[in-house]
Design an enzyme around this catalytic site. Structure first.
Site, PDB file in Angstrom:
ATOM      1  N   ASP A  43     -57.170 -31.681  -7.588  1.00 16.16           N
ATOM      2  CA  ASP A  43     -57.187 -32.475  -8.837  1.00 16.16           C
ATOM      3  C   ASP A  43     -56.667 -31.666 -10.030  1.00 16.16           C
ATOM      4  O   ASP A  43     -55.829 -32.151 -10.794  1.00 16.16           O
ATOM      5  CB  ASP A  43     -58.562 -33.115  -9.112  1.00 16.16           C
ATOM      6  N   SER A  74     -86.586 -35.558 -16.361  1.00 17.05           N
ATOM      7  CA  SER A  74     -86.091 -35.813 -15.007  1.00 17.05           C
ATOM      8  C   SER A  74     -87.247 -35.781 -14.025  1.00 17.05           C
ATOM      9  O   SER A  74     -88.172 -34.967 -14.178  1.00 17.05           O
ATOM     10  CB  SER A  74     -85.071 -34.738 -14.635  1.00 17.05           C
ATOM     11  N   SER A 132     -71.604 -33.865  -5.959  1.00 23.36           N
ATOM     12  CA  SER A 132     -71.453 -34.309  -7.351  1.00 23.36           C
ATOM     13  C   SER A 132     -72.717 -34.891  -7.948  1.00 23.36           C
ATOM     14  O   SER A 132     -72.687 -35.922  -8.621  1.00 23.36           O
ATOM     15  CB  SER A 132     -70.329 -35.339  -7.474  1.00 23.36           C
ATOM     16  N   GLU A 169     -69.105 -31.728 -18.936  1.00 19.65           N
ATOM     17  CA  GLU A 169     -69.078 -30.692 -17.908  1.00 19.65           C
ATOM     18  C   GLU A 169     -68.213 -29.504 -18.348  1.00 19.65           C
ATOM     19  O   GLU A 169     -68.601 -28.352 -18.202  1.00 19.65           O
ATOM     20  CB  GLU A 169     -68.542 -31.310 -16.620  1.00 19.65           C
ATOM     21  N   ASP A 181     -64.651 -36.023  -9.718  1.00 18.79           N
ATOM     22  CA  ASP A 181     -66.014 -36.484  -9.464  1.00 18.79           C
ATOM     23  C   ASP A 181     -66.415 -37.624 -10.410  1.00 18.79           C
ATOM     24  O   ASP A 181     -66.993 -38.623  -9.991  1.00 18.79           O
ATOM     25  CB  ASP A 181     -67.003 -35.314  -9.617  1.00 18.79           C
TER      26      ASP A 181
END
Ligand code: GLA
Length: 391
Positions: A43, A74, A132, A169, A181
């Protein structure tokens, strides 16, 4: 370890949200992890990839706050983020909250009126497995915010979500990844793989017809944890850029195999050879799927793994063992998938042989003294979306 299911844990998530915030969420965002079938480390070389969105994903339950505060929690992690909207960019929180807070920052940089928010995430994507989990987290958080703003994840808004995930990211977490991703986490569709050409960002859904073909995609997480912020990924990327510079091309997409074979430096030659041959294997894999040429599919998958092991040097003993055991027990083909240095392998397996292949991989890991692996079935699934919470 058995098969990791993509369970529906909505009730658990809502209960946790209520416990942690004393209120009900108003929207759920959801985004899948991915497994790539062909085209690794292509990529960021303006090449081709062929990923599939997993049934396993991340869910984000959210509710807007009117005081501009952000609270991120989380169900998988102990640390939380509590701060102001302004604290979310580069130099902000690290760890998992960096991805989540980074998306809020990236969306407001895109001009969206991102509100303060309470947000709780829950993931069925194994963490650090090369599937991912970070893109799933970014895109689920982003989808939840789009839900609060009542903007469906389609058209330009879907593109914006992909960009926000990538920005979080690269610029907030500092992982120099290539964009595959997030693209498949947003644009994946059920029953299809997603062919993406990073030269012009064109995408095409490729029907997989796994049921009709009697095939399953078996993913084996070696549980050797990989991390994209470690040096290995970045150094491969640097090697590719250096090879392209020496060849006088803007990216390795523009290099021929003949040119690459002329590189003096052995390491750079092997890195570039992987990229150039791997890009060709993506096109050939799509053709093999379209003509149901299983021999070609098997050969391409084996060649891809060999190229990643020998030329790109991103495999590890556990990945090699999973691939060898899968093929030995009757898989059509198997290869490592994702960034490498651990993580997962993916195998094309005739449905009736799935149990046998799983057992063979488990046995070979036990014999070698490796940690037990974890398996899941990659039923190609849909990309990111949000839904209002009803009731
Ligand atoms: C990671 C990166 C992607 C891609 C793959 C390797 O998943 O996030 O951009 O480079 O590795 O194909």
């Amino acid at each position: 370890m058995g098969m990791l299911e993509a369970e529906d844990r909505t009730d658990l998530l809502v209960a946790a949200f209520e416990r942690l915030t004393d209120a009900r969420p108003t929207v759920f965002g959801r985004a899948p992890g991915r497994v790539n079938l062909m085209g690794e480390h292509t990529d960021y070389n303006a090449g081709l990839v062929l990923p599939v969105a997993l049934p396993h994903g991340t869910r984000a339950a959210a509710r807007a706050r009117d005081d501009g505060r952000v609270r991120l929690l989380s169900l998988q992690q102990d640390d939380a983020f509590v701060g102001d909207l302004a604290d979310r960019g580069p130099g902000g929180p690290t760890g998992w909250t960096g991805y989540a807070a980074g998306v809020l920052w990236a969306l407001s940089r895109e001009g969206l009126p991102v509100p303060g928010v309470d947000l709780v995430v829950d993931s069925t994507v194994p963490l650090g497995a090369g599937l991912s989990s970070s893109a799933a987290l970014e895109c689920a958080v982003g989808a939840a915010v789009l839900g609060l703003l009542e903007r469906p994840v389609v058209g330009a808004t879907a593109e914006l979500l992909v960009r926000a995930g990538i920005t979080a990211e690269r610029e907030v977490v500092g992982a120099p990844t290539g964009g595959m991703d997030q693209a498949v986490s947003v644009h994946g569709t059920a029953d299809h793989a997603l062919l993406i050409d990073f030269e012009d960002e064109r995408r095409r859904s490729v029907p997989l017809q796994l049921t009709e073909r009697g095939l399953a995609l078996l993913v084996t997480d070696t549980r050797v944890s990989h991390a994209l912020v470690d040096g290995g990924y970045g150094s491969r990327r640097d090697d590719c850029e250096e090879a392209a510079r020496l060849l006088g091309v803007p990216s390795l997409r523009k290099a021929t195999l003949e040119q690459v074979e002329g590189l003096d430096d052995d390491r750079l030659r092997r890195r570039a050879r992987h990229v150039v041959t791997e890009i060709d294997r993506v096109t050939a894999t799509v053709a093999a799927l379209e003509t149901d040429d299983r021999e070609a599919l098997a050969r391409l998958t084996a060649d891809s793994h060999a190229s990643m092991r020998q030329d790109f040097e991103i495999s590890c003993p556990e990945l090699d063992a999973a691939v060898a055991a899968a093929v030995g027990a009757g898989a059509l083909g198997a290869r490592m998938t994702g960034g490498g240095f651990g993580g997962s392998a993916v195998a094309w397996v005739p449905t009736e042989r799935v149990d046998r292949v799983v057992t063979a991989i488990d046995d070979s890991f036990a014999e070698a003294g490796f940690r037990s692996p974890q398996h899941l079935l990659a039923t190609p699934s849909a990309g990111a979306a949000w839904t209002p919470v009803v009731g």
